[in-house]
Design a protein around this motif. Structure first.
Motif, PDB file in Angstrom:
ATOM      1  N   PRO A   6       0.779  -0.984  -0.111  1.00 27.56           N
ATOM      2  CA  PRO A   6      -0.464  -0.057  -0.184  1.00 27.56           C
ATOM      3  C   PRO A   6       1.091   0.930   0.559  1.00 27.56           C
ATOM      4  CG  PRO A   6       0.010  -1.683   2.576  1.00 27.56           C
ATOM      5  CD  PRO A   6       0.883  -2.139   1.309  1.00 27.56           C
ATOM      6  N   LEU A   7       0.330   2.466  -0.378  1.00 23.89           N
ATOM      7  CA  LEU A   7       1.177   3.516  -0.747  1.00 23.89           C
ATOM      8  C   LEU A   7       0.858   4.367   0.522  1.00 23.89           C
ATOM      9  CD1 LEU A   7      -0.084   5.221  -4.562  1.00 23.89           C
ATOM     10  CD2 LEU A   7       1.531   4.082  -3.638  1.00 23.89           C
ATOM     11  N   THR A   8       2.347   4.752   0.677  1.00 24.28           N
ATOM     12  CA  THR A   8       2.576   5.781   2.545  1.00 24.28           C
ATOM     13  C   THR A   8       1.454   6.843   2.146  1.00 24.28           C
ATOM     14  OG1 THR A   8       4.101   6.621   1.148  1.00 24.28           O
ATOM     15  CG2 THR A   8       4.749   5.061   2.955  1.00 24.28           C
ATOM     16  N   LYS A   9       0.969   7.363   2.711  1.00 24.37           N
ATOM     17  CA  LYS A   9       0.699   8.629   2.828  1.00 24.37           C
ATOM     18  C   LYS A   9       0.820  10.021   1.831  1.00 24.37           C
ATOM     19  CE  LYS A   9      -2.334   8.667   7.261  1.00 24.37           C
ATOM     20  NZ  LYS A   9      -3.074   9.161   8.707  1.00 24.37           N
ATOM     21  N   HIS A  10       2.477  10.605   2.478  1.00 26.55           N
ATOM     22  CA  HIS A  10       3.274  10.712   1.380  1.00 26.55           C
ATOM     23  C   HIS A  10       3.673  11.041  -0.444  1.00 26.55           C
ATOM     24  CE1 HIS A  10       7.578   9.182   0.223  1.00 26.55           C
ATOM     25  NE2 HIS A  10       7.810  10.160  -0.734  1.00 26.55           N
ATOM     26  N   GLU A  11       3.325   9.123  -0.263  1.00 29.70           N
ATOM     27  CA  GLU A  11       3.274   8.423  -1.763  1.00 29.70           C
ATOM     28  C   GLU A  11       1.875   8.976  -2.787  1.00 29.70           C
ATOM     29  OE1 GLU A  11       6.212   4.867  -1.864  1.00 29.70           O
ATOM     30  OE2 GLU A  11       4.357   4.636  -1.093  1.00 29.70           O
ATOM     31  N   GLN A  12       0.887   8.792  -1.923  1.00 30.64           N
ATOM     32  CA  GLN A  12      -0.527   9.073  -1.995  1.00 30.64           C
ATOM     33  C   GLN A  12      -1.024  10.509  -2.440  1.00 30.64           C
ATOM     34  OE1 GLN A  12      -3.407   8.118   0.639  1.00 30.64           O
ATOM     35  NE2 GLN A  12      -2.077   6.189   1.761  1.00 30.64           N
ATOM     36  N   LEU A  13       0.059  11.884  -2.021  1.00 28.03           N
ATOM     37  CA  LEU A  13       0.111  13.128  -1.853  1.00 28.03           C
ATOM     38  C   LEU A  13       1.097  13.060  -3.168  1.00 28.03           C
ATOM     39  CD1 LEU A  13      -0.798  15.927  -1.399  1.00 28.03           C
ATOM     40  CD2 LEU A  13       1.007  16.061   0.592  1.00 28.03           C
ATOM     41  N   VAL A  14       2.244  12.878  -3.458  1.00 31.60           N
ATOM     42  CA  VAL A  14       3.018  12.732  -4.532  1.00 31.60           C
ATOM     43  C   VAL A  14       1.774  12.589  -5.968  1.00 31.60           C
ATOM     44  CG1 VAL A  14       4.618  11.980  -5.957  1.00 31.60           C
ATOM     45  CG2 VAL A  14       5.328  12.698  -3.715  1.00 31.60           C
ATOM     46  N   ALA A  16      -1.016  12.294  -5.733  1.00 26.10           N
ATOM     47  CA  ALA A  16      -2.623  13.493  -6.129  1.00 26.10           C
ATOM     48  C   ALA A  16      -1.796  14.931  -6.706  1.00 26.10           C
ATOM     49  CB  ALA A  16      -3.394  13.456  -4.968  1.00 26.10           C
ATOM     50  N   ILE A  17      -0.683  15.135  -6.646  1.00 27.38           N
ATOM     51  CA  ILE A  17       0.006  16.031  -7.953  1.00 27.38           C
ATOM     52  C   ILE A  17       0.451  16.141  -9.055  1.00 27.38           C
ATOM     53  CG2 ILE A  17       1.962  18.057  -7.747  1.00 27.38           C
ATOM     54  CD1 ILE A  17       1.855  17.298  -3.966  1.00 27.38           C
ATOM     55  N   ILE A  18       1.083  14.750  -9.165  1.00 26.29           N
ATOM     56  CA  ILE A  18       0.949  14.241 -10.675  1.00 26.29           C
ATOM     57  C   ILE A  18       0.343  14.426 -11.475  1.00 26.29           C
ATOM     58  CG2 ILE A  18       2.340  12.231 -11.668  1.00 26.29           C
ATOM     59  CD1 ILE A  18       4.506  12.052  -8.866  1.00 26.29           C
ATOM     60  N   SER A  19      -0.918  13.674 -10.774  1.00 28.58           N
ATOM     61  CA  SER A  19      -2.152  13.121 -11.702  1.00 28.58           C
ATOM     62  C   SER A  19      -2.684  14.824 -11.721  1.00 28.58           C
ATOM     63  CB  SER A  19      -3.427  12.615 -10.626  1.00 28.58           C
ATOM     64  OG  SER A  19      -4.362  12.306 -11.616  1.00 28.58           O
ATOM     65  N   LYS A  20      -2.496  15.569 -10.608  1.00 31.00           N
ATOM     66  CA  LYS A  20      -3.019  16.912 -11.410  1.00 31.00           C
ATOM     67  C   LYS A  20      -2.303  17.230 -11.912  1.00 31.00           C
ATOM     68  CE  LYS A  20      -5.853  18.019  -7.006  1.00 31.00           C
ATOM     69  NZ  LYS A  20      -7.252  18.705  -7.959  1.00 31.00           N
ATOM     70  N   ILE A  21      -1.210  17.596 -13.023  1.00 37.53           N
ATOM     71  CA  ILE A  21       0.056  18.226 -14.003  1.00 37.53           C
ATOM     72  C   ILE A  21      -0.649  17.082 -15.132  1.00 37.53           C
ATOM     73  CG2 ILE A  21       1.929  18.024 -14.332  1.00 37.53           C
ATOM     74  CD1 ILE A  21       3.065  18.285 -10.973  1.00 37.53           C
ATOM     75  N   GLU A  22      -0.500  16.258 -15.314  1.00 36.18           N
ATOM     76  CA  GLU A  22      -1.104  15.404 -15.877  1.00 36.18           C
ATOM     77  C   GLU A  22      -2.448  15.642 -16.313  1.00 36.18           C
ATOM     78  OE1 GLU A  22      -0.419  11.264 -14.909  1.00 36.18           O
ATOM     79  OE2 GLU A  22       1.894  11.647 -15.762  1.00 36.18           O
ATOM     80  N   SER A  23      -3.435  16.581 -15.573  1.00 32.70           N
ATOM     81  CA  SER A  23      -4.982  16.160 -16.243  1.00 32.70           C
ATOM     82  C   SER A  23      -4.449  17.869 -16.535  1.00 32.70           C
ATOM     83  CB  SER A  23      -5.929  15.909 -15.247  1.00 32.70           C
ATOM     84  OG  SER A  23      -6.056  16.460 -14.270  1.00 32.70           O
ATOM     85  N   LYS A  24      -3.232  18.529 -16.963  1.00 33.14           N
ATOM     86  CA  LYS A  24      -3.530  20.211 -16.631  1.00 33.14           C
ATOM     87  C   LYS A  24      -4.516  20.641 -15.901  1.00 33.14           C
ATOM     88  CE  LYS A  24      -2.018  19.090 -21.482  1.00 33.14           C
ATOM     89  NZ  LYS A  24      -2.447  19.617 -22.930  1.00 33.14           N
ATOM     90  N   GLU A  25      -4.792  20.433 -14.710  1.00 33.23           N
ATOM     91  CA  GLU A  25      -5.425  20.905 -13.252  1.00 33.23           C
ATOM     92  C   GLU A  25      -4.210  21.687 -12.990  1.00 33.23           C
ATOM     93  OE1 GLU A  25      -7.998  19.251 -10.674  1.00 33.23           O
ATOM     94  OE2 GLU A  25      -7.778  17.211 -12.038  1.00 33.23           O
ATOM     95  N   LEU A  26      -2.670  21.455 -12.790  1.00 33.42           N
ATOM     96  CA  LEU A  26      -1.837  22.353 -12.428  1.00 33.42           C
ATOM     97  C   LEU A  26      -0.963  22.203 -13.388  1.00 33.42           C
ATOM     98  CD1 LEU A  26      -1.154  20.378  -8.642  1.00 33.42           C
ATOM     99  CD2 LEU A  26      -1.752  22.800  -9.479  1.00 33.42           C
ATOM    100  N   ILE A  49       3.537  16.020   4.803  1.00 29.18           N
ATOM    101  CA  ILE A  49       3.517  17.608   3.399  1.00 29.18           C
ATOM    102  C   ILE A  49       4.802  17.555   3.110  1.00 29.18           C
ATOM    103  CG2 ILE A  49       1.940  19.421   2.667  1.00 29.18           C
ATOM    104  CD1 ILE A  49       0.511  16.978   4.140  1.00 29.18           C
ATOM    105  N   VAL A  50       5.210  18.145   3.751  1.00 27.98           N
ATOM    106  CA  VAL A  50       7.246  17.933   3.708  1.00 27.98           C
ATOM    107  C   VAL A  50       7.908  17.559   2.590  1.00 27.98           C
ATOM    108  CG1 VAL A  50       9.234  19.138   4.412  1.00 27.98           C
ATOM    109  CG2 VAL A  50       7.387  20.190   5.241  1.00 27.98           C
ATOM    110  N   LYS A  51       8.114  16.213   2.967  1.00 27.59           N
ATOM    111  CA  LYS A  51       8.689  15.107   2.371  1.00 27.59           C
ATOM    112  C   LYS A  51       8.004  14.765   1.182  1.00 27.59           C
ATOM    113  CE  LYS A  51       9.897  10.248   3.146  1.00 27.59           C
ATOM    114  NZ  LYS A  51       9.782   8.290   4.036  1.00 27.59           N
ATOM    115  N   ALA A  52       7.213  15.347   0.957  1.00 34.58           N
ATOM    116  CA  ALA A  52       5.614  14.777  -0.818  1.00 34.58           C
ATOM    117  C   ALA A  52       6.381  16.095  -1.173  1.00 34.58           C
ATOM    118  CB  ALA A  52       4.341  15.272  -0.275  1.00 34.58           C
ATOM    119  N   TYR A  53       6.589  17.044  -0.337  1.00 32.94           N
ATOM    120  CA  TYR A  53       6.978  18.845  -1.362  1.00 32.94           C
ATOM    121  C   TYR A  53       8.060  18.276  -1.714  1.00 32.94           C
ATOM    122  CZ  TYR A  53       2.528  21.486  -1.196  1.00 32.94           C
ATOM    123  OH  TYR A  53       1.574  21.795  -1.021  1.00 32.94           O
ATOM    124  N   GLU A  54       9.271  17.431  -1.032  1.00 35.71           N
ATOM    125  CA  GLU A  54      10.401  17.138  -0.980  1.00 35.71           C
ATOM    126  C   GLU A  54      10.418  17.047  -2.132  1.00 35.71           C
ATOM    127  OE1 GLU A  54      13.340  19.682   0.383  1.00 35.71           O
ATOM    128  OE2 GLU A  54      11.493  21.276   0.293  1.00 35.71           O
TER     129      GLU A  54
END
Length: 328
Positions: A6-14, A16-26, A49-54
């Motif tokens: 299972p994905l860790t919380k920081h991996e889930q957040l990473v 999610a952000i990548i998905s928003k970039i690929e869908s051009k929401e970001l 959160i810090v770990k995901a951003y880093e």
């Protein structure tokens, strides 16, 4: 699917952000929510959160601006890691390292190369410019206490020291050479060939990147075996002499001696002897082959690439090897 981790919380957040970039929401330049806002909205711990951003920052996808937050820097979400590779100079053996390192990591790793030329001011300037901008720093250091202190400012999990060894705390990883003992051991193997010549000369410059371990090994060897020897800072044009064995760290002097030997019709391996540090394809070919004492830089590069891929702590010395050819 039962064995899927299972994905860790920081991996889930990473993801999610990548998905928003690929869908051009970001898009490039968009600001991400602040860490405090993310904590409040999704309930993850601040360090998550810090770990995901880093993590995203280390891939070059996100950048941080002082007191202004995190921004989308690149929409290429295939990048696994952004790597700063800091070397002495683009010598042929370091070119071998880079080419192998680049090939082994593949296109998903972004590698930016910098050269400090054994100049402490250049080294400090480069380090200040690249600090905090990369997910990984692979550095061939200048062997001084000052550089050791500078490197401690880089988190241990983001630094791999290569080529030259420098003392660092145990949580730092390195894949480096050892010069003194290994050079001495290889010179002992060459003792019969060395004894053929009346004089043994090492070219060594104190104000260069020449490793002092080679000088120490040379002095220890010639003293122990009572060999008529000398250390020269540079080669004087047309001074090549018969019955002399020349030991080179810098290839510049090597080419000059070989050129003068050819002009004087000296036979390499008979009239004069030639021994060089750091092997390359040219030394394998010219004048029937030049004998070298060299670390396998391709092996070092493979080890370094594997460290980046698997992040397993390592403290490894790549031994120097004797490559015996016709120049002695």
């Amino acid at each position: 699917m039962k064995n899927t981790k299972p994905l860790t919380k920081h991996e889930q957040l990473v993801n999610a952000i990548i998905s928003k970039i690929e869908s051009k929401e970001l898009k490039k330049g968009d600001r991400l929510p602040s860490i405090n806002k993310m904590v409040a909205e999704i309930g993850f711990a601040r360090k998550t959160i810090v770990k995901a951003y880093e993590d995203l920052k280390g891939r070059g996808i996100v950048e941080s601006k002082n007191f202004k937050g995190y921004y989308i820097a690149d929409v290429n979400t295939n990048t696994k890691l952004r790597v700063a590779l800091l070397l002495f100079a683009f010598h042929s053996f370091q070119e071998d390292f880079y080419n192998t390192f680049r090939k082994e990591l593949g296109k998903k790793y972004i590698i930016n190369v910098f050269f400090h030329h054994n100049n402490i001011d250049v080294f400090k300037d480069i380090l200040s410019r690249i600090s905090g901008r990369y997910g990984m720093y692979v550095i061939a250091p200048i062997q001084t206490p000052e550089v050791g202190l500078l490197l401690k400012n880089i988190p241990s999990e983001k630094l791999l020291v290569i080529d030259r060894h420098i003392p660092l705390p145990r949580d730092y990883s390195y894949i480096t050479q050892e010069f003194e003992d290994s050079t001495y051991d290889q010179l002992k193997k060459l003792l019969p060939e060395i004894k053929k010549y009346k004089k043994f000369i090492l070219f060594f410059k104190d104000d260069s990147d020449n490793p002092v371990g080679v000088l120490n090994a040379f002095n220890k060897f010639v003293d122990e075996y009572n060999i008529d020897a000398k250390v020269e800072k540079e080669y004087k044009k047309e001074s090549v002499a018969k019955n002399t064995l020349y030991f080179f760290i810098s290839d510049n002097f090597l080419w000059e001696v070989l050129k003068d030997s050819k002009l004087k019709a000296y036979t390499i391996g008979k009239d004069i002897g030639v021994l060089a540090h750091n092997d390359n394809a040219i030394k394998e070919i010219i004048f029937g082959g030049i004998t070298t004492i060299s670390t396998d830089f391709k092996k070092m590069a493979l080890e370094a690439a594997n460290y980046l891929k698997f992040k397993e702590h390592t403290r490894k010395i790549v031994p120097s090897e004797l490559i015996h050819r016709n120049s002695l």
